[in-house]
Scaffold this motif. Structure first.
Motif, PDB file in Angstrom:
ATOM      1  N   ALA A  20       0.827  -1.211   0.000  1.00 15.56           N
ATOM      2  CA  ALA A  20       0.000   0.000   0.000  1.00 15.56           C
ATOM      3  C   ALA A  20       0.865   1.268   0.000  1.00 15.56           C
ATOM      4  O   ALA A  20       0.566   2.226  -0.726  1.00 15.56           O
ATOM      5  CB  ALA A  20      -0.941  -0.005   1.201  1.00 15.56           C
ATOM      6  N   VAL A  21       1.918   1.265   0.797  1.00 17.77           N
ATOM      7  CA  VAL A  21       2.814   2.425   0.833  1.00 17.77           C
ATOM      8  C   VAL A  21       3.502   2.584  -0.519  1.00 17.77           C
ATOM      9  O   VAL A  21       3.613   3.693  -1.049  1.00 17.77           O
ATOM     10  CB  VAL A  21       3.849   2.301   1.974  1.00 17.77           C
ATOM     11  N   TYR A  22       3.926   1.490  -1.097  1.00 18.02           N
ATOM     12  CA  TYR A  22       4.572   1.543  -2.408  1.00 18.02           C
ATOM     13  C   TYR A  22       3.622   2.106  -3.463  1.00 18.02           C
ATOM     14  O   TYR A  22       4.011   2.977  -4.252  1.00 18.02           O
ATOM     15  CB  TYR A  22       5.068   0.155  -2.806  1.00 18.02           C
ATOM     16  N   GLN A  23       2.386   1.641  -3.469  1.00 14.56           N
ATOM     17  CA  GLN A  23       1.411   2.146  -4.447  1.00 14.56           C
ATOM     18  C   GLN A  23       1.221   3.655  -4.299  1.00 14.56           C
ATOM     19  O   GLN A  23       1.130   4.384  -5.287  1.00 14.56           O
ATOM     20  CB  GLN A  23       0.069   1.421  -4.301  1.00 14.56           C
ATOM     21  N   SER A  24       1.165   4.125  -3.075  1.00 17.15           N
ATOM     22  CA  SER A  24       0.980   5.553  -2.819  1.00 17.15           C
ATOM     23  C   SER A  24       2.226   6.350  -3.190  1.00 17.15           C
ATOM     24  O   SER A  24       2.143   7.387  -3.849  1.00 17.15           O
ATOM     25  CB  SER A  24       0.636   5.772  -1.347  1.00 17.15           C
ATOM     26  N   GLU A  41      12.379  -0.719  -2.898  1.00 13.71           N
ATOM     27  CA  GLU A  41      13.496  -0.710  -1.943  1.00 13.71           C
ATOM     28  C   GLU A  41      13.410   0.507  -1.019  1.00 13.71           C
ATOM     29  O   GLU A  41      13.701   0.406   0.175  1.00 13.71           O
ATOM     30  CB  GLU A  41      14.843  -0.732  -2.676  1.00 13.71           C
ATOM     31  N   ASP A  42      13.018   1.654  -1.586  1.00 14.90           N
ATOM     32  CA  ASP A  42      12.837   2.866  -0.763  1.00 14.90           C
ATOM     33  C   ASP A  42      11.797   2.617   0.326  1.00 14.90           C
ATOM     34  O   ASP A  42      11.979   3.008   1.478  1.00 14.90           O
ATOM     35  CB  ASP A  42      12.366   4.041  -1.622  1.00 14.90           C
ATOM     36  N   VAL A  43      10.705   1.988  -0.062  1.00 17.80           N
ATOM     37  CA  VAL A  43       9.614   1.739   0.881  1.00 17.80           C
ATOM     38  C   VAL A  43      10.048   0.726   1.940  1.00 17.80           C
ATOM     39  O   VAL A  43       9.734   0.885   3.121  1.00 17.80           O
ATOM     40  CB  VAL A  43       8.342   1.287   0.138  1.00 17.80           C
ATOM     41  N   LYS A  45      13.053   0.327   3.106  1.00 21.54           N
ATOM     42  CA  LYS A  45      13.913   1.068   4.035  1.00 21.54           C
ATOM     43  C   LYS A  45      13.082   1.932   4.979  1.00 21.54           C
ATOM     44  O   LYS A  45      13.390   2.041   6.158  1.00 21.54           O
ATOM     45  CB  LYS A  45      14.902   1.947   3.266  1.00 21.54           C
ATOM     46  N   ARG A  46      12.028   2.540   4.444  1.00 25.10           N
ATOM     47  CA  ARG A  46      11.160   3.392   5.265  1.00 25.10           C
ATOM     48  C   ARG A  46      10.485   2.565   6.359  1.00 25.10           C
ATOM     49  O   ARG A  46      10.400   2.978   7.513  1.00 25.10           O
ATOM     50  CB  ARG A  46      10.119   4.075   4.371  1.00 25.10           C
ATOM     51  N   ILE A  47       9.998   1.394   5.995  1.00 23.02           N
ATOM     52  CA  ILE A  47       9.337   0.536   6.979  1.00 23.02           C
ATOM     53  C   ILE A  47      10.343   0.015   8.004  1.00 23.02           C
ATOM     54  O   ILE A  47      10.037  -0.069   9.200  1.00 23.02           O
ATOM     55  CB  ILE A  47       8.551  -0.583   6.269  1.00 23.02           C
ATOM     56  N   GLU A  48      11.555  -0.287   7.571  1.00 25.31           N
ATOM     57  CA  GLU A  48      12.609  -0.678   8.520  1.00 25.31           C
ATOM     58  C   GLU A  48      12.894   0.469   9.494  1.00 25.31           C
ATOM     59  O   GLU A  48      13.060   0.246  10.698  1.00 25.31           O
ATOM     60  CB  GLU A  48      13.894  -1.050   7.771  1.00 25.31           C
ATOM     61  N   GLU A  49      12.953   1.682   8.963  1.00 24.97           N
ATOM     62  CA  GLU A  49      13.175   2.864   9.810  1.00 24.97           C
ATOM     63  C   GLU A  49      12.044   3.013  10.832  1.00 24.97           C
ATOM     64  O   GLU A  49      12.282   3.360  11.991  1.00 24.97           O
ATOM     65  CB  GLU A  49      13.270   4.116   8.930  1.00 24.97           C
ATOM     66  N   ALA A  50      10.827   2.731  10.408  1.00 23.03           N
ATOM     67  CA  ALA A  50       9.672   2.853  11.303  1.00 23.03           C
ATOM     68  C   ALA A  50       9.726   1.857  12.451  1.00 23.03           C
ATOM     69  O   ALA A  50       9.148   2.105  13.514  1.00 23.03           O
ATOM     70  CB  ALA A  50       8.373   2.664  10.513  1.00 23.03           C
ATOM     71  N   SER A  51      10.411   0.747  12.252  1.00 25.28           N
ATOM     72  CA  SER A  51      10.462  -0.284  13.291  1.00 25.28           C
ATOM     73  C   SER A  51      11.562  -0.042  14.324  1.00 25.28           C
ATOM     74  O   SER A  51      11.650  -0.765  15.316  1.00 25.28           O
ATOM     75  CB  SER A  51      10.642  -1.661  12.651  1.00 25.28           C
ATOM     76  N   GLN A  52      12.372   0.981  14.124  1.00 20.99           N
ATOM     77  CA  GLN A  52      13.449   1.273  15.072  1.00 20.99           C
ATOM     78  C   GLN A  52      12.878   1.891  16.350  1.00 20.99           C
ATOM     79  O   GLN A  52      11.902   2.629  16.299  1.00 20.99           O
ATOM     80  CB  GLN A  52      14.471   2.234  14.442  1.00 20.99           C
ATOM     81  N   PRO A  53      13.489   1.616  17.484  1.00 20.12           N
ATOM     82  CA  PRO A  53      13.010   2.211  18.736  1.00 20.12           C
ATOM     83  C   PRO A  53      13.068   3.742  18.689  1.00 20.12           C
ATOM     84  O   PRO A  53      14.020   4.313  18.156  1.00 20.12           O
ATOM     85  CB  PRO A  53      13.988   1.674  19.787  1.00 20.12           C
ATOM     86  N   TRP A  54      12.044   4.379  19.223  1.00 15.07           N
ATOM     87  CA  TRP A  54      11.971   5.839  19.248  1.00 15.07           C
ATOM     88  C   TRP A  54      12.882   6.366  20.346  1.00 15.07           C
ATOM     89  O   TRP A  54      12.824   5.921  21.495  1.00 15.07           O
ATOM     90  CB  TRP A  54      10.529   6.265  19.490  1.00 15.07           C
ATOM     91  N   LYS A  55      13.746   7.328  19.999  1.00 13.87           N
ATOM     92  CA  LYS A  55      14.742   7.822  20.939  1.00 13.87           C
ATOM     93  C   LYS A  55      14.589   9.296  21.290  1.00 13.87           C
ATOM     94  O   LYS A  55      15.400   9.826  22.036  1.00 13.87           O
ATOM     95  CB  LYS A  55      16.144   7.604  20.355  1.00 13.87           C
ATOM     96  N   ASN A  56      13.601   9.995  20.735  1.00 14.60           N
ATOM     97  CA  ASN A  56      13.424  11.436  21.002  1.00 14.60           C
ATOM     98  C   ASN A  56      14.685  12.244  20.692  1.00 14.60           C
ATOM     99  O   ASN A  56      15.119  13.069  21.487  1.00 14.60           O
ATOM    100  CB  ASN A  56      13.033  11.686  22.462  1.00 14.60           C
ATOM    101  N   ILE A  57      15.280  11.996  19.525  1.00 13.42           N
ATOM    102  CA  ILE A  57      16.479  12.727  19.130  1.00 13.42           C
ATOM    103  C   ILE A  57      16.200  13.514  17.847  1.00 13.42           C
ATOM    104  O   ILE A  57      15.302  13.165  17.078  1.00 13.42           O
ATOM    105  CB  ILE A  57      17.686  11.787  18.921  1.00 13.42           C
ATOM    106  N   ASP A  58      16.977  14.554  17.641  1.00 13.66           N
ATOM    107  CA  ASP A  58      16.820  15.366  16.439  1.00 13.66           C
ATOM    108  C   ASP A  58      16.927  14.503  15.186  1.00 13.66           C
ATOM    109  O   ASP A  58      17.856  13.699  15.047  1.00 13.66           O
ATOM    110  CB  ASP A  58      17.901  16.451  16.368  1.00 13.66           C
ATOM    111  N   GLY A  59      15.970  14.692  14.292  1.00 13.03           N
ATOM    112  CA  GLY A  59      16.025  14.060  12.978  1.00 13.03           C
ATOM    113  C   GLY A  59      15.441  12.666  12.864  1.00 13.03           C
ATOM    114  O   GLY A  59      15.137  12.225  11.757  1.00 13.03           O
ATOM    115  N   GLN A  60      15.272  11.947  13.975  1.00  9.35           N
ATOM    116  CA  GLN A  60      14.691  10.613  13.881  1.00  9.35           C
ATOM    117  C   GLN A  60      13.209  10.737  13.552  1.00  9.35           C
ATOM    118  O   GLN A  60      12.483  11.500  14.185  1.00  9.35           O
ATOM    119  CB  GLN A  60      14.868   9.827  15.177  1.00  9.35           C
ATOM    120  N   LYS A  61      12.765   9.966  12.559  1.00  6.13           N
ATOM    121  CA  LYS A  61      11.376  10.065  12.111  1.00  6.13           C
ATOM    122  C   LYS A  61      10.494   9.043  12.807  1.00  6.13           C
ATOM    123  O   LYS A  61      10.833   7.872  12.896  1.00  6.13           O
ATOM    124  CB  LYS A  61      11.303   9.839  10.600  1.00  6.13           C
ATOM    125  N   LEU A  62       9.378   9.522  13.293  1.00  8.60           N
ATOM    126  CA  LEU A  62       8.308   8.671  13.799  1.00  8.60           C
ATOM    127  C   LEU A  62       7.347   8.517  12.621  1.00  8.60           C
ATOM    128  O   LEU A  62       6.669   9.467  12.238  1.00  8.60           O
ATOM    129  CB  LEU A  62       7.635   9.340  14.989  1.00  8.60           C
TER     130      LEU A  62
END
Length: 178
Positions: A20-24, A41-43, A45-62
């Motif tokens: 669904a994300v890829y289609q969009s 591949e971009d999508v 990577k994005r989903i892998e990034e989303a699964s990382q623990p949230w650290k409340n640091i500059d630049g990390q995307k939720l």
């Protein structure tokens, strides 16, 4: 972060969102004001990034998915990142699937996200940036109570070249008084 609105469920992106994300994101229309259409591949990577623990640091995307509560259909994505933790400033972004636009979902989701962010994090200001030609996006920002702070010249690299951008923001005290 996960929450619900009247019609929507906002939750972290997950592996099952890949198609669904890829289609969009591969759609030329939804990408023209944001950047190049995504590859699979971009999508991933994005989903892998989303699964990382949230650290409340500059630049990390939720990275969050927007889905319909009744149909469970993927509607789009939102993101939040701290741009300056020490200054209590963050940025939001959003993208809706082409078939889900003009139904009020973007306002419903973004409005709830702003409320959640001010409640859950130490934030004084939330910003958003869009290409000046992206009328629907800056009109949404204004509907959300955001104020235009600036016109950034050739700020956004797009397929068509560098585009001017608008910077909008809302302060916590402004949001609370709405």
């Amino acid at each position: 972060m996960q929450f619900e609105t009247q019609r929507l469920r906002i939750r972290p992106l997950k592996n099952s969102d890949l198609h669904a994300v890829y289609q969009s994101r591969r759609d030329l229309e939804t990408s023209k004001y944001i950047g190049k259409p995504a590859t699979i591949e971009d999508v991933q990577k994005r989903i892998e990034e989303a699964s990382q623990p949230w650290k409340n640091i500059d630049g990390q995307k939720l990275l969050l998915a927007i889905e319909h509560k009744v149909s469970n259909e993927f509607i789009g994505e939102m993101l939040f990142k701290f741009t300056h933790v020490d200054r209590q400033i963050g940025e939001i972004g959003y993208r809706l699937s082409p078939t889900q636009q003009r139904k009020g979902y973007a306002y419903e989701a973004a409005s709830a996200l702003i409320s959640q962010l001010f409640e859950r994090f130490t934030l004084n200001k939330i910003t958003a940036i869009c290409a000046t030609a992206n009328t629907a996006s800056w009109q949404l920002m204004e509907k959300l109570g955001m104020q235009k702070e600036g016109h950034l010249r050739e700020h956004m690299p797009l397929d068509s070249g560098f585009a001017d951008s608008y910077l909008y923001s809302i302060l916590k005290k402004e949001h609370l008084s709405r």
